[in-house]
Design an enzyme around this catalytic site. Sequence first.
Site, PDB file in Angstrom:
ATOM      1  N   GLU A 274       0.817  -1.209   0.000  1.00  0.00           N
ATOM      2  CA  GLU A 274       0.000   0.000   0.000  1.00  0.00           C
ATOM      3  C   GLU A 274       0.856   1.268   0.000  1.00  0.00           C
ATOM      4  OE1 GLU A 274      -4.132  -1.316   1.953  1.00  0.00           O
ATOM      5  OE2 GLU A 274      -2.633  -0.831   3.443  1.00  0.00           O
ATOM      6  N   ASP A 353      -8.983  -8.504   3.847  1.00  0.00           N
ATOM      7  CA  ASP A 353      -8.636  -7.480   4.835  1.00  0.00           C
ATOM      8  C   ASP A 353      -9.680  -7.347   5.938  1.00  0.00           C
ATOM      9  OD1 ASP A 353      -7.343  -5.454   6.103  1.00  0.00           O
ATOM     10  OD2 ASP A 353      -7.790  -3.910   4.623  1.00  0.00           O
ATOM     11  N   GLU A 381     -12.975  -1.677  11.834  1.00  0.00           N
ATOM     12  CA  GLU A 381     -12.835  -0.944  10.576  1.00  0.00           C
ATOM     13  C   GLU A 381     -13.937  -1.289   9.572  1.00  0.00           C
ATOM     14  OE1 GLU A 381      -9.041  -1.399   8.662  1.00  0.00           O
ATOM     15  OE2 GLU A 381      -9.707  -0.426   6.820  1.00  0.00           O
TER      16      GLU A 381
END
Lengths: 664, 664
Positions: A274, A353, A381
């Site tokens: 990332e 993820d 998240e």
Amino acid sequence: MMIDEMWLQKNKLKKLLSQEVFFLDLVKEDAVSLRLRKELIEWLGLTVSTDRAQATIVLVVNPELSVNAEAYEIQENLIKGASSSGLLYGFYNFLRLKLRGKKLEESSEPSQALRMINHWDQVDGTIERGYAGESIFFGTPGSNDNTDTGSFALREIKGDIFRNDFTRLEMYGRFLASIGINAISLNNVNVRGLGTNLIVSPYIEKVGEIARLFSGFGIKTFLSINWAAPRLIGGLRTSDPLDEAVCAWWKKVIGHIYDVVPDFGGFVVKADSEGEPGPYQYGRNHADGANMLAESFAPHGGLVIWRTFVYNSQTDWRNRKNDRAKAAYENFMALDGDFADNVILQIKFGPIDFGVREPLMPLFGALKKTNQMMEFQVTAEYLGHQIDLNYVLPQWLEIIHTDNYGLAKDTVKENSPLAANSGFVAIGNVGMDENWCGNKLAQANFYGFGRMCWNNDLTAAEILREWLDMTFVDVDERAKKTIYELLMTSNQTYEAYTTPLAIGNMIVPHYHYGPSINGYEYDRWGSYHFADRNGLGVDRTMVTGTGYSGLYAPELAEIYEDINKTPDELILFFHFVNYDHLLHNGKTLIQTIYDLHFEGYNKVLEFQKSWQALEGKIDEITFRNVSQRLELQVQNAKNWRDQINTYFYRMSGVEDKYGRKIFN
Amino acid sequence: MMIDEMWLQKNKLKKLLSQEVFFLDLVKEDAVSLRLRKELIEWLGLTVSTDRAQATIVLVVNPELSVNAEAYEIQENLIKGASSSGLLYGFYNFLRLKLRGKKLEESSEPSQALRMINHWDQVDGTIERGYAGESIFFGTPGSNDNTDTGSFALREIKGDIFRNDFTRLEMYGRFLASIGINAISLNNVNVRGLGTNLIVSPYIEKVGEIARLFSGFGIKTFLSINWAAPRLIGGLRTSDPLDEAVCAWWKKVIGHIYDVVPDFGGFVVKADSEGEPGPYQYGRNHADGANMLAESFAPHGGLVIWRTFVYNSQTDWRNRKNDRAKAAYENFMALDGDFADNVILQIKFGPIDFGVREPLMPLFGALKKTNQMMEFQVTAEYLGHQIDLNYVLPQWLEIIHTDNYGLAKDTVKENSPLAANSGFVAIGNVGMDENWCGNKLAQANFYGFGRMCWNNDLTAAEILREWLDMTFVDVDERAKKTIYELLMTSNQTYEAYTTPLAIGNMIVPHYHYGPSINGYEYDRWGSYHFADRNGLGVDRTMVTGTGYSGLYAPELAEIYEDINKTPDELILFFHFVNYDHLLHNGKTLIQTIYDLHFEGYNKVLEFQKSWQALEGKIDEITFRNVSQRLELQVQNAKNWRDQINTYFYRMSGVEDKYGRKIFN
């Protein structure tokens, strides 16, 4: 402001134990035994005698109890530990049994050797993916306004980067030790700005202070590093792991850390992912990178925890053969056996993820010669930002009991050459909010993660009962039952009204809360749903798809390869499925989508109603905190229900079988 | 850094005029005549004689020339103005003819009385929807990094909020006057932080300095206000327009402004829109609000410019009868005739928001008793951010010549009770970038807006030829032709690869650049496309839709009501159209969507190729500036082509007739 004590309520415990006289029978004094004395005398204000004969409760360190130094045994008035750490765990578990009014008899040792919390706290006080206020480690005293907005640029920092709230940190150390956590990393794996400097003076000295506090709780302190540190703060022109000057620089830095923090745990590294720097940019592989650091750590007993969350975040959606799910496997499988003994790969539980629903990451079971840790996310998240209720233990436990290559819960330990260097790790969910987690009920996930690490055989229900009994001590059984039922069904409910059947990332980009069906569909992050007028889902089969299903052991691969064998919950992760396809539940795909979204929303309304009935039966602060969150959750569930149903109605043209309202 | 001179290139002009001797024959000296002297002597360094006999070029103020004080006449060596302003315009237009080598003969007066630029500059130096660097009015000297990111929170401000770069401002005043602009507002209509204080000391004094500079160029200075100012900075508890203390406060503030800035223009007001405060919150209407201010302005000759961009930005997408396009009409039509003489309604040209393609706002033609200005956007919020080429005059001119209720280009003037209080206004596109507009070629829109205001009968082609001749003075005709063709087709090309057929807002939310097909589809901003497996578009007919088409004059309403009469370019604005519907172009809707996106992208590739051929034929700075922008435009067009085609292929299931690559 009254800081929430979570499940360790001093006055309640004190009352239960005030008649007792404690005696400590130690082999030697160390930081942990000193903490144990403090817990008894300072925290709970109990009586500790130096005369065994006066004692009503005796705490003994006995190395013969177990080869596992963290083991403990409780027998009525006797608490034994195989070491002072074992005894400390025995003490907190004694408190648990006492608070719950259970029989004081338990013998236990941890399932996982390493039980770690990663903080994604940043030196400006913000927390990436934090939903409970600012960092307890960093930031300006008094400030608690900056939470995650999906934009991760650092704010300007003036003066000391540390918050220096040692009262909070002591409470936090106690929570962690009480659930068996023995390792912590303080800073975000995306290391920016002064975060890079935490490993050197003058910052490492303050890290040392924090580490000393945690040492007493049996917790080792780690730091995340920026792979480019030799360039960024070392004045070198390269960060090439095979460059001699780079190795020498790291050796010097690590040596200095151990001068300041003698029991420092090691580094956590996110490299080549990332946009973060890593060994790839010098043509080296991950083993080159990790082993170079590991060599400098070896003489000090330190660890290099290397994350496998490595993928090309420049994926072109146009190429349907690209599959982010395969990335970690492709980057690391070939390196199995190449890593040093004090390197641990930190591997996310699923291939994408921390999603609402993912299959087990196929590296587990496949990697046989590499120390490994399974990574979870306590902070929500993708699971509702601690606004929406989501007790996640059912999901985690299902994952750790998934069998790939003949192993299940002990996969990570049995496949790690050094069992001591294996375990579970999670991204934490606490911040400066009064109740630590934003939502009082989100404490259950923090508690649950620790308990799951300690004992893989506990069920989600058992863990929740423990937490409820300790958290709502004086609350009547009916009320507790209400909360229990609400939490036990919260994970499946969240899945139902958001992204069931493992659809994937239909969320607002960056922010990751609320629906945005095509938010990531044409983007570079590699998570797509491919919905069209015929159906949706990602074909990951070997025969016609990306081939991902072939990464599993043959028994699992056979199931995932076959649309008729793949469980409904995972079907869209492995297959492109037509709207009229009949699922195992006997309904078509499209009707299942409608049903789950209508039912999910209705369930949230029920949650709200159940919760309202608790007014006056539980403390006012908790009642209001959760009421407010439920209000927002209802709105969120409504948005999900309507947007998903409308989108797929517009796509499929199929009416709801029951004629419920779908906006057109 | 060399600041670009745009179309007013000193050395070239000087060379053309250095042999001349000028003489000024004035009625009286004023700020404008003083500026004219400065332009001749200081700026161009020319010879001005006090002896008419020596003069080769005479500039005369002659009030008898026209009742319109801004009129001018050029006859070879004689430039006449009906006032000093008229003479200044005559002078700049003389320069234009001279630079282009045209016959020095022209007689002209402006079509529009008010020709205004609104700045959306903020006191922290940022510009909302600015794509050419920071504000030329506000901000820290030297800083030019902060541009629009779609997030409009103010940055922290230290010290003086004004940039104080009077060199820039003088150049800017010159550009404005050279194209006939006679009014400017300095600050964003969303007035935040210290922006609210610009109307009072100590800020109004600096505004006064700027206003004095602009006065010389015949330009009146305005400020945008925050409707809640009486509460925010006046210490009052209300901003109710019918409250006496509120009226008194405004009267005092306005009186003070005129003490400091004797020719102050007035206020621009965005009220009750997109979260900004306004009279609605006190149960008053827009006339109440505007007239209250107008009363205090009347003795000073000041104006209240009241924006009609008022809509409920909490629209629920679930209700398809909601139609943001109707909002301005519904909020203001009933108030026609209720506004004071010195109030002007500022009405966006289209019913939504400066989109790629919108029909004429139906208030034009319908409002008969209200002073009005038509609002455009030079800054390319929805038109490519001055990255993508987009010469927008063809679109604007089509709009101003649209006939509603028997009027066309003179609608705004003829329907305004006071013609002097009517005109055109645009949001500007300049910032601190070296070439003012980010993209050198975006200067053409700034230039074109002024010229269109001055003379409604100019064509887009004529305006572009003027701009090209003046901007690329020494460039050969073939090269100029290349740029001409590229710009003349740029607007339709941008429309083709982004959102043709008036599809609507398929853009990245907030940022407004690049595709996000469903970015606004389920959001609260009221702009939807309703695409499903059968077709797409918004049914705004009277019979089956929102009824919006009925807001037009019968002749237009009849066209827009009928799917077979509505022009292709607007069809999806008025109708939900099936993919297999045959358009006037003889093709199906879906094939038209595919064709335009393939063709649009190919056209951008041609742009790039044409531009590459200009290397060495135009100045290097411009060549590189536009080359870089074209590189980005190619990427943008590719993203649009592929995402739109894939999305509608997935939706419709219809293959491209020519088998071109559509990713699935």
